[in-house]
Enzyme design. Sequence first.
Site, short mmCIF file in Angstrom:
data_model
loop_
_atom_site.label_atom_id
_atom_site.label_comp_id
_atom_site.label_asym_id
_atom_site.label_seq_id
_atom_site.Cartn_x
_atom_site.Cartn_y
_atom_site.Cartn_z
N TYR A 137 0.84 -1.21 0.00
CA TYR A 137 0.00 0.00 0.00
C TYR A 137 0.88 1.25 0.00
CZ TYR A 137 -3.62 3.31 1.47
OH TYR A 137 -4.49 4.39 1.54
N THR A 140 2.64 1.93 -3.24
CA THR A 140 1.77 2.48 -4.30
C THR A 140 1.43 3.94 -4.01
OG1 THR A 140 -0.34 1.80 -3.24
CG2 THR A 140 0.69 0.23 -4.77
N LYS A 141 1.22 4.28 -2.75
CA LYS A 141 0.81 5.65 -2.42
C LYS A 141 1.97 6.62 -2.60
CE LYS A 141 -3.46 4.92 -1.78
NZ LYS A 141 -4.49 5.58 -2.59
N1 LIG Z 1 -9.86 5.76 4.48
C1 LIG Z 1 -8.64 6.25 4.74
O1 LIG Z 1 -8.23 6.40 5.91
C2 LIG Z 1 -7.74 6.63 3.60
C3 LIG Z 1 -6.56 7.33 3.91
C4 LIG Z 1 -5.71 7.70 2.88
C5 LIG Z 1 -6.01 7.38 1.60
N2 LIG Z 1 -7.15 6.68 1.31
C6 LIG Z 1 -7.43 6.36 -0.08
O2 LIG Z 1 -8.68 6.86 -0.44
C7 LIG Z 1 -9.19 6.09 -1.53
C8 LIG Z 1 -10.61 5.68 -1.22
O3 LIG Z 1 -10.58 4.87 -0.05
P1 LIG Z 1 -11.81 4.77 0.95
O4 LIG Z 1 -11.26 4.89 2.31
O5 LIG Z 1 -12.90 5.65 0.51
O6 LIG Z 1 -12.16 3.24 0.75
P2 LIG Z 1 -13.58 2.49 0.52
O7 LIG Z 1 -13.23 1.06 0.60
O8 LIG Z 1 -14.60 3.07 1.43
O9 LIG Z 1 -13.98 2.89 -0.96
C9 LIG Z 1 -13.17 2.50 -2.03
C10 LIG Z 1 -14.01 2.46 -3.26
O10 LIG Z 1 -13.15 2.10 -4.35
C11 LIG Z 1 -13.71 0.99 -5.03
N3 LIG Z 1 -12.66 0.16 -5.60
C12 LIG Z 1 -11.78 -0.62 -4.94
N4 LIG Z 1 -11.01 -1.28 -5.81
C13 LIG Z 1 -11.41 -0.91 -7.04
C14 LIG Z 1 -11.02 -1.25 -8.35
N5 LIG Z 1 -10.07 -2.17 -8.56
N6 LIG Z 1 -11.64 -0.67 -9.39
C15 LIG Z 1 -12.65 0.21 -9.19
N7 LIG Z 1 -13.09 0.56 -7.98
C16 LIG Z 1 -12.47 0.02 -6.92
C17 LIG Z 1 -14.54 0.26 -4.00
O11 LIG Z 1 -15.55 -0.54 -4.62
C18 LIG Z 1 -15.12 1.40 -3.18
O12 LIG Z 1 -16.32 1.90 -3.74
C19 LIG Z 1 -8.24 4.92 -1.71
O13 LIG Z 1 -7.33 5.22 -2.76
C20 LIG Z 1 -7.49 4.89 -0.39
O14 LIG Z 1 -6.22 4.32 -0.50
C21 LIG Z 1 -8.03 6.30 2.28
#
Ligand SMILES: NC(=O)c1ccc[n+]([C@@H]2O[C@H](COP(=O)([O-])OP(=O)(O)OC[C@H]3O[C@@H](n4cnc5c(N)ncnc54)[C@H](O)[C@@H]3O)[C@@H](O)[C@H]2O)c1
Length: 259
Positions: A137, A140-141
């Site tokens: 993870y 990638t980030k």
């Molecule tokens: N939640 C956190 O604390 C956090 C922190 C930093 C970064 N992020 C990033 O934010 C982004 C969204 O995460 P989130 O927390 O909303 O997660 P989440 O799991 O609530 O939502 C992720 C969404 O992406 C979709 N998804 C996953 N894999 C996919 C794919 N291969 N193709 C198309 N859609 C796909 C899922 O179906 C879901 O609707 C991600 O890139 C995550 O790494 C999240």
Amino acid sequence: MRLMRIDLSGQRALVTGGARGIGAAAAAALRACGAEVAIADLKGDPPVDVADTVALERAFEQAGELDIVIANAGTAIFRRLEETSDAEWRRLVDINLTGAFHTVRLAALRMKPRRRGAIVLTASTNSFDGEADLTAYNATKAGLLGLMRTAANELGPFGIRVNAVCPGLIRTDLTAGHFAQPELLKEYFRHIPLGRGGTPEEVAAAIVFLASPLASYITGAALLVDGGQMAAKFGIWDERMGRFAGDHWESGGSPSTTA
Ligand SMILES: NC(=O)c1ccc[n+]([C@@H]2O[C@H](COP(=O)([O-])OP(=O)(O)OC[C@H]3O[C@@H](n4cnc5c(N)ncnc54)[C@H](O)[C@@H]3O)[C@@H](O)[C@H]2O)c1
């Protein structure tokens, strides 16, 4: 100066990972500002996997001309470095990094002839620092910021801005495990000046800002949305300053100890 507000009426946007969490909040916020929003998501209708170039290209074709693209889809695998399998590594890279690459490339191809556009990637605080059990993870980030900055260089001359938001711990499905553990949150949020995790809406606000004309002179930027976490060298909160109320620290005592 005129009253500043974000008006995206007449603009079209595509949000990957827009069915849930941060992406869903971003899609809703863009709509609230007047944009027409399509999503590309595994849980969408039709399902679109950003790791599948053909499916993603189809989603772009269906969305038509785009002014705003949010490369947000992502997932995580919690594994020790030496226990991370090749298949797990590849899947994470395919979704989080290659999926974003495909998204940004398709956006660039469509925006360049129109000489306008805004692209926002969802990176992370983990783009900058290490956090155990998240090797794939975090890699990638970190990679996303290289993609974002390079695209900002190449696309700036075409009037296309490329930026990233870097969220801290945000309450979504992805982090449900964290939020189910108050003791973990208590320790985690000691290190966050605002004393709490974030909401998808708070990240969405930053995404909309970067995508909007208010950010017209901002490109190549990584905007932390982390309650100050990355600005903190040491723990901020302790029992002398306040108390932990289940999912956030709240201040008590005299202002001299809480300031
Ligand atoms: N939640 C956190 O604390 C956090 C922190 C930093 C970064 N992020 C990033 O934010 C982004 C969204 O995460 P989130 O927390 O909303 O997660 P989440 O799991 O609530 O939502 C992720 C969404 O992406 C979709 N998804 C996953 N894999 C996919 C794919 N291969 N193709 C198309 N859609 C796909 C899922 O179906 C879901 O609707 C991600 O890139 C995550 O790494 C999240």
